[in-house]
Design a protein around this motif. Structure first.
Motif, PDB file in Angstrom:
ATOM      1  N   ILE A 124     -64.112  10.257  22.819  1.00  0.00           N
ATOM      2  CA  ILE A 124     -62.820  10.865  23.130  1.00  0.00           C
ATOM      3  C   ILE A 124     -61.963  10.942  21.868  1.00  0.00           C
ATOM      4  O   ILE A 124     -62.155  10.187  20.916  1.00  0.00           O
ATOM      5  CB  ILE A 124     -62.076  10.059  24.218  1.00  0.00           C
ATOM      6  N   SER A 125     -61.023  11.882  21.866  1.00  0.00           N
ATOM      7  CA  SER A 125     -60.083  12.001  20.753  1.00  0.00           C
ATOM      8  C   SER A 125     -58.967  10.979  20.911  1.00  0.00           C
ATOM      9  O   SER A 125     -58.430  10.781  21.998  1.00  0.00           O
ATOM     10  CB  SER A 125     -59.475  13.404  20.720  1.00  0.00           C
ATOM     11  N   ILE A 126     -58.638  10.316  19.794  1.00  0.00           N
ATOM     12  CA  ILE A 126     -57.529   9.369  19.743  1.00  0.00           C
ATOM     13  C   ILE A 126     -56.750   9.709  18.476  1.00  0.00           C
ATOM     14  O   ILE A 126     -57.097   9.265  17.389  1.00  0.00           O
ATOM     15  CB  ILE A 126     -58.025   7.906  19.697  1.00  0.00           C
ATOM     16  N   GLY A 127     -55.746  10.541  18.613  1.00  0.00           N
ATOM     17  CA  GLY A 127     -55.008  11.025  17.439  1.00  0.00           C
ATOM     18  C   GLY A 127     -55.943  11.833  16.564  1.00  0.00           C
ATOM     19  O   GLY A 127     -56.611  12.751  17.040  1.00  0.00           O
ATOM     20  N   ASN A 128     -56.015  11.478  15.280  1.00  0.00           N
ATOM     21  CA  ASN A 128     -56.903  12.171  14.342  1.00  0.00           C
ATOM     22  C   ASN A 128     -58.303  11.562  14.334  1.00  0.00           C
ATOM     23  O   ASN A 128     -59.171  12.018  13.613  1.00  0.00           O
ATOM     24  CB  ASN A 128     -56.334  12.125  12.918  1.00  0.00           C
TER      25      ASN A 128
END
Length: 78
Positions: free
Chosen positions: A6-10
């Motif tokens: 999953i994406s977490i910020g950058n």
């Protein structure tokens, strides 16, 4: 077990299910180790775990004397 990245910020990360967190007593940090073609996640070992109790036991048994003097005869102090 398949997990989704999953994406977490950058950055990107994975979510670990609550059952895994509880089973392996995982907290806020993990040790990440890269071996061959694998990523291994391990619980952090608490450094010096149990030392406090061990030192108290040593003191009670009078087993905590210095092995070498903390001040040598040829040392000069101002």
């Amino acid at each position: 077990m398949e997990v989704q990245i999953i994406s977490i910020g950058n950055s990107k990360g994975i979510r670990l299910p609550k059952t895994i967190l509880e089973k392996y007593n995982l907290d806020d940090k993990l040790e990440l180790e890269m071996k061959d073609d694998c990523i291994v996640l391990k619980p952090l070992k608490t450094p010096r775990l149990g030392w406090d109790e061990a030192f108290k036991k040593m003191n009670a048994q009078k087993d905590d004397e210095l092995l070498i003097p903390d001040v040598f005869e040829d040392e000069e102090f101002e």
